[in-house]
Design an enzyme around this catalytic site. Structure first.
Site, PDB file in Angstrom:
ATOM      1  N   GLN A  89     -13.919  -9.634   4.457  1.00 33.66           N
ATOM      2  CA  GLN A  89     -14.138  -9.199   5.835  1.00 33.66           C
ATOM      3  C   GLN A  89     -15.422  -8.383   6.015  1.00 33.66           C
ATOM      4  OE1 GLN A  89     -10.262  -6.960   5.670  1.00 33.66           O
ATOM      5  NE2 GLN A  89     -11.290  -5.599   7.095  1.00 33.66           N
ATOM      6  N   GLY A 100      -2.872  -0.463  13.177  1.00 31.34           N
ATOM      7  CA  GLY A 100      -3.371   0.535  14.120  1.00 31.34           C
ATOM      8  C   GLY A 100      -4.048  -0.160  15.300  1.00 31.34           C
ATOM      9  N   GLY A 153      -7.068   1.527   2.104  1.00 31.32           N
ATOM     10  CA  GLY A 153      -7.057   2.826   1.431  1.00 31.32           C
ATOM     11  C   GLY A 153      -7.864   3.873   2.156  1.00 31.32           C
ATOM     12  N   SER A 195     -11.832   5.725   8.532  1.00 29.21           N
ATOM     13  CA  SER A 195     -12.371   6.020   7.201  1.00 29.21           C
ATOM     14  C   SER A 195     -13.893   6.104   7.261  1.00 29.21           C
ATOM     15  CB  SER A 195     -11.953   4.937   6.213  1.00 29.21           C
ATOM     16  OG  SER A 195     -10.554   4.905   6.135  1.00 29.21           O
ATOM     17  N   ARG A 196     -14.484   5.431   8.224  1.00 24.26           N
ATOM     18  CA  ARG A 196     -15.952   5.434   8.309  1.00 24.26           C
ATOM     19  C   ARG A 196     -16.501   6.729   8.916  1.00 24.26           C
ATOM     20  NH1 ARG A 196     -15.159  -0.563   9.026  1.00 24.26           N
ATOM     21  NH2 ARG A 196     -16.197  -1.475   7.225  1.00 24.26           N
ATOM     22  N   GLY A 217      -4.005   8.333  10.713  1.00 25.11           N
ATOM     23  CA  GLY A 217      -3.700   7.051  11.361  1.00 25.11           C
ATOM     24  C   GLY A 217      -2.839   6.179  10.453  1.00 25.11           C
ATOM     25  N   HIS A 218      -3.265   6.049   9.187  1.00 24.11           N
ATOM     26  CA  HIS A 218      -2.484   5.247   8.232  1.00 24.11           C
ATOM     27  C   HIS A 218      -1.093   5.863   8.028  1.00 24.11           C
ATOM     28  CE1 HIS A 218      -6.743   4.559   6.733  1.00 24.11           C
ATOM     29  NE2 HIS A 218      -6.332   3.336   6.928  1.00 24.11           N
ATOM     30  N   ASP A 224      -8.175  -0.729  15.978  1.00 21.54           N
ATOM     31  CA  ASP A 224      -8.819  -2.037  15.807  1.00 21.54           C
ATOM     32  C   ASP A 224      -8.057  -3.030  16.681  1.00 21.54           C
ATOM     33  OD1 ASP A 224     -10.757  -1.254  13.770  1.00 21.54           O
ATOM     34  OD2 ASP A 224      -8.988  -0.874  12.555  1.00 21.54           O
TER      35      ASP A 224
HETATM   36  O1  PAF Z   1      -7.457  -2.586   9.164  1.00 25.41           O
HETATM   37  C1  PAF Z   1      -7.673  -2.682   7.941  1.00 25.41           C
HETATM   38  O2  PAF Z   1      -7.646  -1.700   7.200  1.00 25.41           O
HETATM   39  C2  PAF Z   1      -7.985  -4.036   7.341  1.00 25.41           C
HETATM   40  O3  PAF Z   1      -8.743  -4.803   8.207  1.00 25.41           O
HETATM   41  C3  PAF Z   1      -6.745  -4.804   6.864  1.00 25.41           C
HETATM   42  C4  PAF Z   1      -5.813  -5.148   8.026  1.00 25.41           C
HETATM   43  C5  PAF Z   1      -5.996  -3.983   5.845  1.00 25.41           C
HETATM   44  C6  PAF Z   1      -7.147  -6.129   6.210  1.00 25.41           C
HETATM   45  O4  PAF Z   1      -7.976  -5.915   5.100  1.00 25.41           O
END
Ligand code: PAF
Length: 284
Positions: A59, A152, A29, A191-192, A34-35, A155
């Site tokens: 995570q 994306g 979210g 987002s950060r 990017g999203h 990462d």
């Molecule tokens: O990249 C992310 O936003 C997260 O690491 C993901 C792939 C949604 C897994 O929680």
């Protein structure tokens, strides 16, 4: 058309009725451009898009930002609806579980542990992080059963871990990596970034600027890697860097002898915020 489901039982019910090609965009979210680029590509390539919004506790390490991670569901849904309007013949199913137990029911006891790739770079600094990512992505893949899934490339290591998981577990899913989207300043969207003060946002440019400088030094030539390594060593005298490393793009190995594609991966830490970036280069 956009539909939102908040429980896993509803998701399973919706999925059971699906006969069309499914593209899947998993996110945590707080959507940015990017999203949105992942969503648009998924809409371009599939009849239906499943889009998950779930801040995955598995995570995050014990001292990381799980609690303060921005949660902006209403705003996210609005953004998705706006994009979906451009694709009137397609539909988007948003899966936004309200509680962790929707994804990991009490007693859930499986971990997908990808070794090797998961223990270097980010994995060395954030032990268990990639197990958490692989575990949730696997779980989401099992629920959504998509044909295509979109991630994306900011990462990059995460993308590699997921490709490895899909290959090792023979999952019938095509993984699509999408290019980094940047602000005009060069800062990669994340987002950060919103944790940063105006001053830190300025400081953060060291990341993209250093990447660009080293990319220009390499200039597509293997023979220039030595100059790049010297520049990396020089950059790392600045203690804001967590790491800055050149790795083989296919294996993340440090040995670049046979590499035709290399990736420069870097992380800086500004206050308590860690920012990632990378640069992919073909070399010969
Ligand atoms: O990249 C992310 O936003 C997260 O690491 C993901 C792939 C949604 C897994 O929680």
């Amino acid at each position: 058309m956009v539909k939102v489901v908040k429980s896993t039982s509803d998701l399973i019910q919706e999925r059971a009725q699906e006969t069309k090609t499914i593209g899947f965009v998993p996110t945590m979210g707080n959507l940015h451009a990017g999203h949105i680029s992942l969503l648009e590509r998924a809409l371009d390539e599939n009849e239906v898009v499943y889009f998950s919004i779930f801040v995955n506790p598995k995570q995050f390490g014990p001292n990381e930002d799980f609690n303060k991670y921005p949660r902006t569901l209403e705003q996210d849904i609005k953004q998705i609806e706006e994009i979906a309007r451009k694709y009137p013949q397609k539909s988007v199913m948003i899966y936004a579980p309200t509680d962790t137990s929707e994804v990991f029911p009490p007693g859930y006891n499986q971990t997908i542990s990808t070794t090797g790739l998961s223990t270097v770079l980010e994995g060395a600094i954030r032990p268990g992080h990639f197990d958490g990512v692989a575990t949730v992505v696997f779980r989401l893949f099992e629920l959504v059963k998509p044909q295509n899934a979109y991630f994306g490339l900011k990462d990059y290591q995460q993308y590699m871990v997921i490709c490895q998981m899909v290959q090792d577990l023979i999952l019938p899913i095509k993984i699509v990596g999408m290019p980094i989207i940047r602000e005009t300043s060069g800062l990669a969207l994340s987002s950060r970034n919103q944790y940063l003060s105006a001053e830190q946002k300025e400081e953060a440019l060291i990341l993209s600027k250093t990447m660009k400088k080293i990319g220009a030094l390499i200039n597509g030539k293997k023979a220039n890697l030595n100059f790049a390594q010297a520049e990396i060593k020089n950059a790392l005298t600045d203690s804001r860097w967590n790491y800055l490393e050149l790795r083989d793009s296919q294996t993340l190995s440090m040995n670049l002898g046979q590499s035709s594609k290399v990736t420069l991966l870097g992380v800086i830490q500004l206050g308590s915020t860690r920012l990632l970036d990378n640069l992919q280069m073909e070399i010969q």
